[in-house]
Design an enzyme around this catalytic site. Sequence first.
Site, PDB file in Angstrom:
ATOM      1  N   THR A  70       0.846  -1.185   0.000  1.00  0.00           N
ATOM      2  CA  THR A  70       0.000   0.000   0.000  1.00  0.00           C
ATOM      3  C   THR A  70       0.882   1.235   0.000  1.00  0.00           C
ATOM      4  O   THR A  70       2.111   1.129  -0.044  1.00  0.00           O
ATOM      5  CB  THR A  70      -0.908   0.020   1.247  1.00  0.00           C
ATOM      6  OG1 THR A  70      -0.109   0.334   2.404  1.00  0.00           O
ATOM      7  CG2 THR A  70      -1.581  -1.327   1.464  1.00  0.00           C
ATOM      8  N   CYS A  71       0.266   2.416   0.085  1.00  0.00           N
ATOM      9  CA  CYS A  71       1.072   3.638   0.099  1.00  0.00           C
ATOM     10  C   CYS A  71       1.918   3.736   1.366  1.00  0.00           C
ATOM     11  O   CYS A  71       2.924   4.445   1.390  1.00  0.00           O
ATOM     12  CB  CYS A  71       0.187   4.875  -0.044  1.00  0.00           C
ATOM     13  SG  CYS A  71      -1.028   5.068   1.270  1.00  0.00           S
ATOM     14  N   ASN A  72       1.535   3.021   2.418  1.00  0.00           N
ATOM     15  CA  ASN A  72       2.251   3.128   3.694  1.00  0.00           C
ATOM     16  C   ASN A  72       3.149   1.951   4.016  1.00  0.00           C
ATOM     17  O   ASN A  72       3.913   2.010   4.978  1.00  0.00           O
ATOM     18  CB  ASN A  72       1.254   3.297   4.849  1.00  0.00           C
ATOM     19  CG  ASN A  72       0.627   4.670   4.852  1.00  0.00           C
ATOM     20  OD1 ASN A  72       1.237   5.633   4.440  1.00  0.00           O
ATOM     21  ND2 ASN A  72      -0.612   4.751   5.304  1.00  0.00           N
ATOM     22  N   ASP A 131      -7.335   3.702  10.358  1.00  0.00           N
ATOM     23  CA  ASP A 131      -7.652   3.738   8.930  1.00  0.00           C
ATOM     24  C   ASP A 131      -8.279   2.403   8.524  1.00  0.00           C
ATOM     25  O   ASP A 131      -7.636   1.362   8.588  1.00  0.00           O
ATOM     26  CB  ASP A 131      -6.385   3.998   8.124  1.00  0.00           C
ATOM     27  CG  ASP A 131      -6.653   4.169   6.631  1.00  0.00           C
ATOM     28  OD1 ASP A 131      -7.824   4.047   6.224  1.00  0.00           O
ATOM     29  OD2 ASP A 131      -5.691   4.424   5.883  1.00  0.00           O
ATOM     30  N   GLU A 133      -9.444   1.498   5.549  1.00  0.00           N
ATOM     31  CA  GLU A 133      -9.254   1.062   4.160  1.00  0.00           C
ATOM     32  C   GLU A 133      -8.307  -0.130   4.071  1.00  0.00           C
ATOM     33  O   GLU A 133      -8.362  -0.899   3.119  1.00  0.00           O
ATOM     34  CB  GLU A 133      -8.718   2.214   3.307  1.00  0.00           C
ATOM     35  CG  GLU A 133      -9.740   3.323   3.065  1.00  0.00           C
ATOM     36  CD  GLU A 133      -9.228   4.391   2.108  1.00  0.00           C
ATOM     37  OE1 GLU A 133      -8.117   4.219   1.587  1.00  0.00           O
ATOM     38  OE2 GLU A 133      -9.946   5.383   1.910  1.00  0.00           O
ATOM     39  N   GLN A 137      -7.679  -3.764   1.477  1.00  0.00           N
ATOM     40  CA  GLN A 137      -6.427  -4.063   0.786  1.00  0.00           C
ATOM     41  C   GLN A 137      -5.924  -5.449   1.163  1.00  0.00           C
ATOM     42  O   GLN A 137      -5.385  -6.172   0.321  1.00  0.00           O
ATOM     43  CB  GLN A 137      -5.400  -2.973   1.125  1.00  0.00           C
ATOM     44  CG  GLN A 137      -5.790  -1.609   0.564  1.00  0.00           C
ATOM     45  CD  GLN A 137      -5.044  -0.462   1.227  1.00  0.00           C
ATOM     46  OE1 GLN A 137      -4.666  -0.525   2.388  1.00  0.00           O
ATOM     47  NE2 GLN A 137      -4.836   0.605   0.480  1.00  0.00           N
ATOM     48  N   GLY A 206      -6.475  11.090 -12.241  1.00  0.00           N
ATOM     49  CA  GLY A 206      -6.658   9.752 -11.684  1.00  0.00           C
ATOM     50  C   GLY A 206      -7.973   9.660 -10.938  1.00  0.00           C
ATOM     51  O   GLY A 206      -8.177  10.333  -9.928  1.00  0.00           O
ATOM     52  N   GLY A 208      -9.366   6.815  -9.622  1.00  0.00           N
ATOM     53  CA  GLY A 208      -9.490   5.557  -8.898  1.00  0.00           C
ATOM     54  C   GLY A 208     -10.121   5.804  -7.533  1.00  0.00           C
ATOM     55  O   GLY A 208     -10.724   6.860  -7.291  1.00  0.00           O
ATOM     56  N   GLY A 211      -8.715   8.915  -5.667  1.00  0.00           N
ATOM     57  CA  GLY A 211      -9.125  10.119  -6.389  1.00  0.00           C
ATOM     58  C   GLY A 211     -10.597  10.430  -6.187  1.00  0.00           C
ATOM     59  O   GLY A 211     -10.989  11.578  -5.936  1.00  0.00           O
TER      60      GLY A 211
END
Length: 430
Positions: A70-72, A131, A133, A137, A206, A208, A211
């Site tokens: 993920t982004c993290n 979080d 989300e 994932q 973007g 997605g 976004g």
Amino acid sequence: MRVFLHPEAYKNKMQGSHSKDIAHFHIVGINYKKTDAAIRGSFAINQVQYQHLLDSAKSQHLDDIFVLSTCNRTEIYGFADDPQQLVELVCHETEGDCNMFSQLSYVKSGEDAIKHLYQVGTGLDSQILGDYEIIGQIRTATKFAKANGCFGGFQERLVNSVLQVSKLIKNETGLSSGTVSVAFAAVRLLEHKVPDILNKKILLVGVGKIGRNTCKNMMDYLGVNQVTLVNRTTSVAEEFAAQHGLRYAPYEQLAEELQAADIVLVASNAPEPNILPAHFQQSSPKLIIDLSIPFNVAPEVKELPHIELVNVDELSKIQDETLQMRLQEVPKALTIIEEHMNEFLYWYKMRKHAVVLKAVKDKLTEIHTREIQQQKNGNQYNLEDIEAVSSRIIQKMINLMAGKVRRETDKSDQYIAMINDIFETGVNQE
């Protein structure tokens, strides 16, 4: 003298080369705590790389493998003799430096690895506490691993427990209450930095999940409507724009739209930067927010004097009043995790016992079948002899246990105490 195994024997040897003992279950990863977004981006794993990694794992007979990127964070979970095997799987498929990964990564094994997954899946280990989300994932990552034959019974049971715990914590605590996410942090940043945002032209590159969430938050909390959408697949931007009364433009017009915008939000999830310094050489001042990992805005853009560039790490530093409330819910969440983790560990231990009990049952069945067959082969077999057969079976079971006790003299007291307890004889051995 070297001994060469037959290919099939070698394959069987490799398949049994590491134990399914819980001590050989590892997680290796990097996250936001010790790495910035640029480093994490170099170890991010896309779907093609994920496919190759799982294929490599299968060729090495590594079991129950899945990757969370993920982004993290980028983390790999699975069974292996040595966690370094998991490190090499990640480094082989990514562009980052393996030595750097080894220096910055964390390794957890056994129950520590299991606890880590519970904490990741419930948002306790997220850059923004609570979080929610992340659980989606995890679900996506494990579904892909299962579809590729890399997801066994242990991992499936564990992940299902994590999913259940995540849902319980969300419903029974306030850990995920309030609105705090990277998408919302972008809105808070705009709220403080751009007080006249209603007069600004906003471009979203973007469309997605991130976004869309960011766009909805801007519309709901800031009341903006001068938003232009650009997406590599134009039909996606067109559909979202029609639903919300926004403008869209084809991807081929990205350069012109970048020039026209006052604020640019980038969530295009491209494998490399697609927003470049050349786009802004003669442009007006702009605020650019890069929500992508790896970065989709080239780092050199930040050096332009008329451009202000903010990335996801800087966004995550934005505090929200709900974070303090969430911190108070952490002890409740940890209690729920401990309860369900203990249930999972009990299942794991009993599963090992089930294998032994089945083997015992098979052994008893073998004795029973042999005795019955011997009786049938006799000259005067009749049903009344079943009592004698049963008596011999019981005696053979006793002989098996007694023989083991005689051979293992140093453990004889332990064995006898265990047999006494199992069969609840009521005999006092003191």
